[in-house]
Design a protein around this motif. Structure first.
Motif, mmCIF file in Angstrom:
data_model
loop_
_atom_site.group_PDB
_atom_site.id
_atom_site.type_symbol
_atom_site.label_atom_id
_atom_site.label_comp_id
_atom_site.label_asym_id
_atom_site.label_seq_id
_atom_site.Cartn_x
_atom_site.Cartn_y
_atom_site.Cartn_z
ATOM 1 N N LEU A 309 1.894 15.075 -4.152
ATOM 2 C CA LEU A 309 0.828 16.023 -4.499
ATOM 3 C C LEU A 309 -0.447 15.871 -3.678
ATOM 4 C CD1 LEU A 309 1.107 15.863 -8.408
ATOM 5 C CD2 LEU A 309 1.940 17.679 -6.919
ATOM 6 N N ILE A 310 -0.720 14.659 -3.170
ATOM 7 C CA ILE A 310 -2.015 14.410 -2.538
ATOM 8 C C ILE A 310 -2.139 15.116 -1.186
ATOM 9 C CG2 ILE A 310 -2.391 12.198 -3.678
ATOM 10 C CD1 ILE A 310 -1.473 10.837 -1.078
ATOM 11 N N LYS A 311 -3.405 15.252 -0.778
ATOM 12 C CA LYS A 311 -3.699 15.795 0.549
ATOM 13 C C LYS A 311 -4.082 14.649 1.478
ATOM 14 C CE LYS A 311 -5.100 20.233 -1.371
ATOM 15 N NZ LYS A 311 -6.173 21.229 -1.564
ATOM 16 N N GLU A 312 -4.371 14.996 2.718
ATOM 17 C CA GLU A 312 -4.618 13.957 3.729
ATOM 18 C C GLU A 312 -5.799 13.053 3.374
ATOM 19 O OE1 GLU A 312 -4.919 15.391 7.671
ATOM 20 O OE2 GLU A 312 -2.934 16.302 7.701
ATOM 21 N N ASP A 313 -6.811 13.618 2.690
ATOM 22 C CA ASP A 313 -7.998 12.817 2.397
ATOM 23 C C ASP A 313 -7.735 11.713 1.364
ATOM 24 O OD1 ASP A 313 -7.613 14.531 0.296
ATOM 25 O OD2 ASP A 313 -9.737 14.992 -0.002
ATOM 26 N N GLN A 314 -6.528 11.725 0.741
ATOM 27 C CA GLN A 314 -6.216 10.688 -0.245
ATOM 28 C C GLN A 314 -5.104 9.741 0.221
ATOM 29 O OE1 GLN A 314 -5.547 12.688 -4.104
ATOM 30 N NE2 GLN A 314 -7.481 11.769 -4.740
ATOM 31 N N LEU A 315 -4.737 9.840 1.475
ATOM 32 C CA LEU A 315 -3.670 8.972 1.980
ATOM 33 C C LEU A 315 -4.059 7.494 1.900
ATOM 34 C CD1 LEU A 315 -2.395 10.978 5.098
ATOM 35 C CD2 LEU A 315 -1.202 10.601 2.918
ATOM 36 N N GLU A 316 -5.316 7.191 2.219
ATOM 37 C CA GLU A 316 -5.776 5.801 2.162
ATOM 38 C C GLU A 316 -5.734 5.287 0.718
ATOM 39 O OE1 GLU A 316 -9.763 3.191 3.258
ATOM 40 O OE2 GLU A 316 -9.475 5.175 4.169
ATOM 41 N N TYR A 317 -6.134 6.165 -0.214
ATOM 42 C CA TYR A 317 -6.100 5.832 -1.640
ATOM 43 C C TYR A 317 -4.664 5.544 -2.086
ATOM 44 C CZ TYR A 317 -6.087 6.804 -6.689
ATOM 45 O OH TYR A 317 -5.888 6.745 -8.042
ATOM 46 N N GLN A 318 -3.736 6.364 -1.615
ATOM 47 C CA GLN A 318 -2.322 6.173 -1.964
ATOM 48 C C GLN A 318 -1.803 4.839 -1.438
ATOM 49 O OE1 GLN A 318 -0.323 7.692 -3.910
ATOM 50 N NE2 GLN A 318 1.772 7.262 -3.261
ATOM 51 N N GLU A 319 -2.179 4.491 -0.208
ATOM 52 C CA GLU A 319 -1.736 3.218 0.355
ATOM 53 C C GLU A 319 -2.302 2.041 -0.431
ATOM 54 O OE1 GLU A 319 0.560 2.666 2.659
ATOM 55 O OE2 GLU A 319 0.861 4.833 2.550
ATOM 56 N N GLU A 320 -3.547 2.189 -0.899
ATOM 57 C CA GLU A 320 -4.161 1.128 -1.706
ATOM 58 C C GLU A 320 -3.417 0.974 -3.039
ATOM 59 O OE1 GLU A 320 -8.440 0.028 -3.820
ATOM 60 O OE2 GLU A 320 -8.307 1.735 -2.438
ATOM 61 N N MET A 321 -3.032 2.118 -3.631
ATOM 62 C CA MET A 321 -2.280 2.068 -4.880
ATOM 63 C C MET A 321 -0.911 1.420 -4.666
ATOM 64 S SD MET A 321 -4.202 3.377 -7.248
ATOM 65 C CE MET A 321 -3.235 4.056 -8.573
ATOM 66 N N LYS A 322 -0.278 1.731 -3.536
ATOM 67 C CA LYS A 322 1.001 1.102 -3.217
ATOM 68 C C LYS A 322 0.845 -0.414 -3.092
ATOM 69 C CE LYS A 322 3.387 4.780 -0.648
ATOM 70 N NZ LYS A 322 3.985 5.084 0.660
ATOM 71 N N SER A 323 -0.235 -0.823 -2.440
ATOM 72 C CA SER A 323 -0.492 -2.250 -2.260
ATOM 73 C C SER A 323 -0.681 -2.933 -3.609
ATOM 74 C CB SER A 323 -1.729 -2.444 -1.378
ATOM 75 O OG SER A 323 -2.056 -3.804 -1.271
ATOM 76 N N ASN A 324 -1.459 -2.298 -4.475
ATOM 77 C CA ASN A 324 -1.667 -2.838 -5.825
ATOM 78 C C ASN A 324 -0.344 -2.908 -6.583
ATOM 79 O OD1 ASN A 324 -4.527 -3.401 -6.196
ATOM 80 N ND2 ASN A 324 -4.853 -1.227 -5.901
ATOM 81 N N TYR A 325 0.468 -1.883 -6.401
ATOM 82 C CA TYR A 325 1.764 -1.838 -7.071
ATOM 83 C C TYR A 325 2.651 -2.997 -6.608
ATOM 84 C CZ TYR A 325 6.392 -0.074 -8.397
ATOM 85 O OH TYR A 325 7.651 0.056 -8.908
ATOM 86 N N ARG A 326 2.693 -3.211 -5.285
ATOM 87 C CA ARG A 326 3.492 -4.317 -4.747
ATOM 88 C C ARG A 326 3.020 -5.652 -5.319
ATOM 89 N NH1 ARG A 326 3.490 -1.157 0.128
ATOM 90 N NH2 ARG A 326 1.551 -2.126 0.795
#
Length: 381
Positions: A309-326
């Motif tokens: 669902l996210i747009k390009e401006d939230q890609l960094e946020y998504q990567e941070e969430m992935k990192s937290n998830y890991r």
């Protein structure tokens, strides 16, 4: 016929579209026999619109069929026969606790005098001996409809879960030491289920409470219950045809960000770490482990949905969430002494098709295992 059509109009205004067809089933045969085709055309057009409305509100989830409150009255000198009685009040849509409290306060202040009326803000059981007999007391508590597991399976839609209901629930935290709040390894919860004399909707806006049931959850059962709720919330958000991205991201943040003394990992450390796990029954430990596996999977699924669902401006946020998830998965794996991943043998996986590659990229998630009902001690009042 006119009265039945008025009834259907009332059901439309009440947003109970599913019931209109039941009323029209009584009208249509009469109009067919009379060959009143214009009226039949109007009825079928209304039915057409009603079914469209049902589809619309099921997709948006924006229909609210009522808010409920427990209201108790105390003070023999004021309420007479009503003294000590409790009712469930049905209020429109999103009525706030403060709103109904102020309305009742004004209503009974006008009747008894403002200096004689008090609102009880504590949700606990009221002991009349602790009350001053010169005041009229009103206790107001927010409650929600209660359905057991079988009813939830039978009642699939929000409408079915909000119509023809008789039981309501509220919860209160407590600790064995007497305090309301404590550490997660001390926090208990009392669930109170209230049964009314009649079912809502009813001809009156309030119905007397017939009896109460109390269920006490011990700390590990509270953890199972809270984590099960988190899983359910994520699953509902992700399965919606029109995903609310803001709500989804807020739930994700609260779920995957590793917190030392709060959040899901606090439950895992308190009940599943090697030093603590022997303090609790094996079946409860097993249930909590299962719900954590399901929680990890639900978070992974939510990340998949969010990435879509996210747009390009939230890609960094998504990567941070992935990192937290890991990091969360790694921490849980260490606590539970098992590698939590979809490849684990013996775990039931219920992932969406074509999503495995994303889960694998996020360092693995757990299989979805169903947590069965918690068995608790209960008492009837």
């Amino acid at each position: 016929m006119e009265l039945l059509e008025q009834c259907a109009d009332g059901l439309w205004k009440a947003e109970r579209y599913e019931l209109i067809s039941n009323v029209y089933k009584l009208i249509i045969p009469v109009y067919e026999k009379r060959q009143e085709f214009e009226k039949l055309a109007h009825l079928y057009e209304t039915l057409h619109q009603a079914y469209k409305k049902i589809a619309e509100v099921m997709q948006t989830g924006k229909r609210l069929l009522g808010t409920y409150f427990r209201v108790g009255f105390f003070g023999q000198g004021f309420f007479e026969d009503e003294d000590g009685k409790e009712y469930i009040y049905k209020e429109p849509k999103l009525t706030q606790l403060s709103e109904i409290s102020q309305r009742l306060l004004k209503l009974y202040s006008d009747k008894f005098g403002s200096e004689n009326v008090r609102i009880i803000y504590d949700d606990g059981k009221v002991n009349p001996k602790d009350l001053d007999s010169k005041y009229a007391y009103i206790q107001v508590t927010y409650v929600t409809p209660f359905l057991d597991e079988k009813e939830l399976q039978d009642r699939k839609t929000d409408f079915e879960r909000s119509h023809n209901i008789q039981r309501f629930v509220f919860e209160m935290p407590f600790t064995v030491s007497g305090k309301k709040q404590g550490g997660v390894d001390q926090q208990c919860k009392r669930r109170t289920i209230l049964t009314t004399m009649h079912h809502f909707p009813y001809v009156k806006k309030r119905i007397p409470v017939m009896y109460q049931q109390h269920i006490d959850l011990n700390p590990i059962e509270v953890a199972i219950d809270e984590m099960s709720n988190k899983v359910s919330e994520l699953q509902i958000l992700c399965s919606s045809p029109d995903v609310d991205m803001i709500k989804l991201q807020l739930k994700l943040q609260g779920s995957v960000i590793v917190q030392v003394n709060a959040g899901p990992l606090a439950y895992a450390r308190a009940f599943l770490e090697e030093a603590n796990v022997k303090k609790y029954p094996d079946n409860k430990v097993k249930q909590l482990k299962e719900v954590f596996r399901q929680f990890v999977e639900a978070c992974g699924h939510a990340l998949v949905v969010n990435e879509r669902l996210i747009k390009e401006d939230q890609l960094e946020y998504q990567e941070e969430m992935k990192s937290n998830y890991r990091e969360m998965v790694r921490e849980l794996s260490n606590i539970m002494h098992e590698q939590i991943s979809p490849e684990d043998e013996g775990m039931k996986i219920s992932l969406l098709p074509n999503s495995y590659h994303i889960f694998n990229a996020i360092s693995g998630t757990a299989g979805g295992t169903v947590v069965h009902g918690i068995s608790n001690s209960s008492s009837m009042v």
